[in-house]
Design an enzyme around this catalytic site. Sequence first.
Site, PDB file in Angstrom:
ATOM      1  N   SER A   1       0.800  -1.224   0.000  1.00 16.09           N
ATOM      2  CA  SER A   1       0.000   0.000   0.000  1.00 16.09           C
ATOM      3  C   SER A   1       0.832   1.273   0.000  1.00 16.09           C
ATOM      4  O   SER A   1       0.455   2.273  -0.621  1.00 16.09           O
ATOM      5  CB  SER A   1      -0.950   0.011   1.208  1.00 16.09           C
ATOM      6  OG  SER A   1      -1.853  -1.069   1.138  1.00 16.09           O
TER       7      SER A   1
ATOM      8  N   HIS B   1       0.646   4.779   4.654  1.00 15.62           N
ATOM      9  CA  HIS B   1       0.030   5.309   3.434  1.00 15.62           C
ATOM     10  C   HIS B   1       0.484   6.746   3.192  1.00 15.62           C
ATOM     11  O   HIS B   1       0.871   7.121   2.078  1.00 15.62           O
ATOM     12  CB  HIS B   1      -1.490   5.262   3.543  1.00 15.62           C
ATOM     13  CG  HIS B   1      -2.033   3.877   3.644  1.00 15.62           C
ATOM     14  ND1 HIS B   1      -3.358   3.623   3.922  1.00 15.62           N
ATOM     15  CD2 HIS B   1      -1.439   2.664   3.488  1.00 15.62           C
ATOM     16  CE1 HIS B   1      -3.547   2.312   3.944  1.00 15.62           C
ATOM     17  NE2 HIS B   1      -2.401   1.719   3.703  1.00 15.62           N
TER      18      HIS B   1
END
Length: 240
Positions: free
Chosen positions: A142, A200
Amino acid sequence: MYHSSAQMMIPRTTPCVKVLIIMNLVCWFLLVSIVQRFFMKTDVIYHLFGFVPSAIDNHFFIWQFFTYMFIHSAGLFHILFNMMVLWMFGSELEQLWGRKFFLTYYIICGVGSAVVYFVGVKLYFIFSGISAVMDIPVVGASGAIFGLLLAYGWIFGERLVLFMFVFPMKARTFTILIAAVELMTILQSGFGTPVANLAHLGGLLSGFLFLRFKSVSQKFQQRSLFRRRRKFKVLNGRDD
């Protein structure tokens, strides 16, 4: 995921993206779904190849800054979603940049994501005294994927994408929105969620810094080249 002129565009799978998808799927299937699930009593794979801040801090498992990108959670949705986004956004970026630059950017975003996460949880541990977050493995691509989303919004800012596969919006707006969502989640829930939101954000930040540095570097090189050419013309009696 994205469209132009109200028609959905299906990207051609590029070589580097194809290899990354295969590597992720193979690691997930063999190491997580087979070896860890059926032959290990504990989450050994996650703690050995995932990103565990305490393992970096206490045992210097520096390979985890890289390997965690290829280890996903046991649930199918996690890896399928990441690989779908990698395919849909990464393929076009690789076509634009070429394999070498694309892979360099992807790895920098992934590693940078882990660095930002490590610094964040380490500071949290120092000031709060809560050590549990240091022992939780972070797995998945991610961080690198969010870096790709940043690059897509940076380069194709006016193109429309489908947020949550439903709501059309400009790629630039989409990038800002997901950054805001990740930041608000951290401010509201801290590190108490099962999702590594800071990682993230780390991928977004790493992508931004890399592209910004690349942009500044290219401008500097162009100016230096212009000055050298001008100096050469002056020395040779030619000045435009």
